[in-house]
Design a protein around this motif. Structure first.
Motif, PDB file in Angstrom:
ATOM      1  N   ASP A   1     -11.229   1.597  -4.154  1.00  0.00           N
ATOM      2  CA  ASP A   1     -11.050   2.255  -2.862  1.00  0.00           C
ATOM      3  C   ASP A   1     -10.987   3.763  -3.093  1.00  0.00           C
TER       4      ASP A   1
ATOM      5  N   GLN B   1       0.825  -1.214   0.000  1.00  0.00           N
ATOM      6  CA  GLN B   1       0.000   0.000   0.000  1.00  0.00           C
ATOM      7  C   GLN B   1       0.862   1.269   0.000  1.00  0.00           C
TER       8      GLN B   1
ATOM      9  N   ILE C   1     -10.122   6.498   3.604  1.00  0.00           N
ATOM     10  CA  ILE C   1     -10.240   5.522   2.524  1.00  0.00           C
ATOM     11  C   ILE C   1     -11.560   4.773   2.674  1.00  0.00           C
ATOM     12  N   HIS C   2     -12.404   4.863   1.669  1.00  0.00           N
ATOM     13  CA  HIS C   2     -13.671   4.141   1.631  1.00  0.00           C
ATOM     14  C   HIS C   2     -13.441   2.884   0.781  1.00  0.00           C
ATOM     15  N   HIS C   3     -13.191   1.766   1.451  1.00  0.00           N
ATOM     16  CA  HIS C   3     -12.814   0.536   0.768  1.00  0.00           C
ATOM     17  C   HIS C   3     -13.999  -0.089   0.022  1.00  0.00           C
ATOM     18  N   ASN C   4     -13.688  -0.674  -1.132  1.00  0.00           N
ATOM     19  CA  ASN C   4     -14.666  -1.466  -1.886  1.00  0.00           C
ATOM     20  C   ASN C   4     -15.965  -0.684  -2.124  1.00  0.00           C
TER      21      ASN C   4
ATOM     22  N   SER D   1      -9.566   7.716  -6.543  1.00  0.00           N
ATOM     23  CA  SER D   1      -9.506   6.293  -6.210  1.00  0.00           C
ATOM     24  C   SER D   1      -8.065   5.803  -6.261  1.00  0.00           C
TER      25      SER D   1
END
Length: 418
Positions: A135, A9, A101-104, A395
């Motif tokens: 993400d 990451q 971070i807003h995952h998926n 993203s």
């Protein structure tokens, strides 16, 4: 050829680290850089470059970061520069940025936690339709995010890290340029092109995934001063000609259904007042004038002046001063002379598995002025969206594709060299 992988990451970690550093520029400042805090990020970037083994990395008194990744090719490859800016817009707070971070992502509206009135709605941000499963990074609701242009910084840094870790991937000499004050139109005011010593450049500062931009607005700034007649308001009848009222009448008389940012798109230009101040005796306004065609740009300036004259015809004792200052010009005039710049950019995007989108920018970049200073410089996507606002987002996956595109550009120039 190896493909870039965001191991551990690293990319988002870099970006979040940079986003947390307040680097807003200040148009009212006369210093270079306009805010000393931009050097805080410059110092971080230089240290990271040195840790990557880039021995000549340094920043100068004006806040510019210069660095060189030496060629590992046996060919005579043109020297490329990759450029991004460190400052964020003064239009929205950049202090105490809290990246999230807003995952998926699954298409939901994103309600930001520090101000629930700030909502990034799918219905208003159509590009989110292409982000399902990705993400998404946002701020917390009280600041901008700074993806414009800290995404570009992180992407260039990751590309350099890739080349250092994979010396078998051939490339020519790569110059790195990180600039201050781009958001206030001073991004290359103090750049040292002799020190940079590049043949061609790419700014990494575009929006939509896969976009390459070879055309910008041409831009002028206009300062309009109204010299009115002041008088005591209790005894002003037949005497006072308020400069404030004259100036507001000018602004009110400008076209409302055209030639204004909120009513234009595509290749349509505009006249836009950005500040007004003054008193009854003297009032002034700053305008920005934009168009892709230089002749139309001049026509818009004439439209503004004609409005001023018409309004002043009712105020015989008042007069005006109008000063036009050139800001930047449509870089397409220069870039059309170097078609390989765009062709290689398009091929690099295709190699990243994307469909290239050739676009025009309703704005400018450092590349606009660099091109006219002798360093041809189109713009490549960084993936940023809704910049200059609390709804800014990007993203991680788009950023990864930008890194791959940067790597591909350098490799293609090496492949095509003699």
């Amino acid at each position: 050829m190896l493909f870039y992988q965001n191991k551990g990451q690293n990319l988002q970690s870099r970006f979040i680290k940079y986003a947390k550093i307040d680097t807003q520029s200040d148009p009212s400042s006369s210093t270079h850089p306009s805010t000393s805090k931009q050097k805080n990020l410059a110092k971080v970037l230089v240290q990271e470059l040195i840790e990557l083994g880039i021995d000549d990395a340094a920043y100068d008194e004006f806040g510019y970061v210069y660095a060189t990744l030496p060629s590992n090719a046996i060919k005579n490859v043109p020297v490329l520069c990759f450029c991004s800016h460190m400052d964020t817009s003064p239009d929205c707070s950049g202090e105490n940025v809290k990246p999230i971070i807003h995952h998926n992502y699954q298409g939901e509206d994103l309600v930001l936690p520090d101000d629930h009135n700030v909502v990034i709605r799918l219905s208003e941000h159509k590009d989110l339709n292409a982000q399902i499963g990705n993400d998404i990074v946002t701020a917390s609701g009280t600041t901008l995010l700074g993806a414009d242009n800290k995404a570009g910084l992180a992407e260039i840094m990751e590309a350099i890290a890739f080349f250092k870790a994979n010396p078998q991937v051939k490339h020519g000499t790569i110059k790195i340029l990180f600039t201050p004050d781009e958001e206030i139109g001073r991004g290359v005011d103090k750049v040292d092109l002799q020190k940079l010593a590049a043949d061609f450049a790419y700014t990494i500062d575009g929006e939509t995934l896969g976009s390459v931009e070879d055309e910008t607005f041409s831009a002028d700034g206009v300062k309009l001063v109204i010299n009115g007649v002041s008088a005591h308001p209790g005894f002003a009848k037949g005497k006072m000609e308020s400069a404030i009222k004259i100036l507001t009448a000018v602004v009110s008389a400008l076209p409302k259904d055209s030639l204004t940012p909120e009513m234009t798109s595509g290749k349509e230009g505009f006249i836009h007042p950005v500040s007004i101040n003054g008193n009854a005796e003297r009032a002034e306004a700053e305008f920005i004038i934009r168009d892709f065609d230089d002749l139309l740009l001049q026509s818009h300036e004439l439209t503004l002046e004609n409005v001023v004259k018409e309004v002043l015809s009712s105020y015989p004792s008042s007069n005006y001063e109008l000063v036009v200052t050139a800001q930047y010009r449509n870089m397409k005039k220069v870039l059309d002379q170097y078609p390989q710049l765009i062709a290689y950019g398009i091929e690099a995007i295709e190699r990243a598995g994307l469909i290239p989108i050739k676009r025009s920018i309703r704005g400018g970049t450092d590349g606009s002025r660099l091109s006219f200073m002798g360093l041809p410089c189109p713009n490549i996507f960084a993936g940023e969206h809704a910049f200059h606002s609390k709804q800014e987002w990007i993203s991680v996956q788009d950023m990864e594709k930008a890194v791959q595109t940067i790597i591909n550009i350098a490799c293609i120039w090496e492949e095509r060299a003699n």
